[in-house]
Design an enzyme around this catalytic site. Structure first.
Site, PDB file in Angstrom:
ATOM      1  N   CYS A   9     -74.147  16.905  66.180  1.00  9.39           N
ATOM      2  CA  CYS A   9     -73.080  16.001  65.731  1.00  9.39           C
ATOM      3  C   CYS A   9     -73.238  15.798  64.234  1.00  9.39           C
ATOM      4  O   CYS A   9     -73.890  16.621  63.567  1.00  9.39           O
ATOM      5  CB  CYS A   9     -73.089  14.681  66.524  1.00  9.39           C
ATOM      6  N   ASN A  12     -76.707  12.802  64.000  1.00  3.25           N
ATOM      7  CA  ASN A  12     -77.817  13.006  64.948  1.00  3.25           C
ATOM      8  C   ASN A  12     -78.487  11.680  65.330  1.00  3.25           C
ATOM      9  O   ASN A  12     -79.678  11.625  65.597  1.00  3.25           O
ATOM     10  CB  ASN A  12     -78.869  14.000  64.404  1.00  3.25           C
ATOM     11  N   CYS A  14     -76.205   9.275  67.256  1.00  2.00           N
ATOM     12  CA  CYS A  14     -75.384   8.730  68.355  1.00  2.00           C
ATOM     13  C   CYS A  14     -75.057   9.796  69.410  1.00  2.00           C
ATOM     14  O   CYS A  14     -75.648   9.824  70.485  1.00  2.00           O
ATOM     15  CB  CYS A  14     -74.095   8.110  67.822  1.00  2.00           C
ATOM     16  N   ARG A  15     -74.075  10.660  69.074  1.00  3.47           N
ATOM     17  CA  ARG A  15     -73.546  11.535  70.127  1.00  3.47           C
ATOM     18  C   ARG A  15     -74.515  12.626  70.569  1.00  3.47           C
ATOM     19  O   ARG A  15     -74.735  12.830  71.764  1.00  3.47           O
ATOM     20  CB  ARG A  15     -72.225  12.174  69.660  1.00  3.47           C
ATOM     21  N   SER A  16     -75.089  13.366  69.606  1.00  2.71           N
ATOM     22  CA  SER A  16     -75.940  14.494  70.032  1.00  2.71           C
ATOM     23  C   SER A  16     -77.259  14.049  70.678  1.00  2.71           C
ATOM     24  O   SER A  16     -77.698  14.685  71.644  1.00  2.71           O
ATOM     25  CB  SER A  16     -76.162  15.510  68.908  1.00  2.71           C
ATOM     26  N   ASP A 120     -66.797   9.283  68.211  1.00  4.24           N
ATOM     27  CA  ASP A 120     -68.044   8.840  67.604  1.00  4.24           C
ATOM     28  C   ASP A 120     -68.188   7.321  67.760  1.00  4.24           C
ATOM     29  O   ASP A 120     -67.474   6.559  67.109  1.00  4.24           O
ATOM     30  CB  ASP A 120     -68.043   9.221  66.119  1.00  4.24           C
TER      31      ASP A 120
END
Ligand code: 4NP
Length: 149
Positions: A9, A12, A14-16, A120
């Site tokens: 993401c 690095n 939150c999402r990934s 996000d």
């Protein structure tokens, strides 16, 4: 050999890392990692509200640390999964000549089409909505996860 999957993401945090946490619990035989296209949060653990929302569902993210995506990741992983079109463009720009590692959007693995990115939660603040989507996409990766590298 176990399939090696890298989630990418922007930050690095939150999402990934959330995708990594979900994926590694669903498919413990795979080698799983995550990275950000930016270097803004290198060395930091996942964002505290993301960790908290993930922990409520049984995903522990506190051991993860942010790092920046790099060209060499194309050779170290069998599959690279990004969260949005910006990640796709920024990662693709670093592909070494001759490398053909698949680079896919996480939403490609959803059972129903119609969603083209993982929102996000750093901006939307909807950590649970993002986790719902990531869990669905991770379920859709079942056949990929069981394939051999
Ligand atoms: P991520 O979210 O890409 O899902 O980790 C973000 C986290 C931090 C920032 C941007 C996106 N930031 O601008 O610091």
């Amino acid at each position: 050999m176990a399939l090696r999957v890298l989630f990418v993401c922007l930050g690095n945090i939150c999402r990934s890392p959330a995708a990594e946490g979900v994926f590694r619990r669903l498919y413990p035989a795979c080698v799983t990692d995550s990275a950000g296209t930016s270097g803004w949060h290198v060395g930091e653990p996942p964002y505290a509200p993301m960790q908290k929302a993930a922990r409520r569902r049984g995903y522990e993210l506190s051991d993860l640390r942010a790092r920046q995506f790099q060209s060499g990741d194309f050779d170290r992983f069998d599959l690279i999964v990004v969260m949005d079109a910006d990640n796709l463009e920024n990662a693709e720009a670093l592909r070494p000549a001759g490398n053909d590692t698949p680079l896919r959007l996480m939403t490609d693995f959803l059972d129903e089409p119609g969603t083209d990115h993982v929102p996000d939660p750093y901006y939307t603040r909807d950590f649970d909505g993002t986790l719902d989507l990531i869990e669905r996409a991770a379920q859709g990766m079942r056949s990929v996860a069981s394939s051999q590298a």
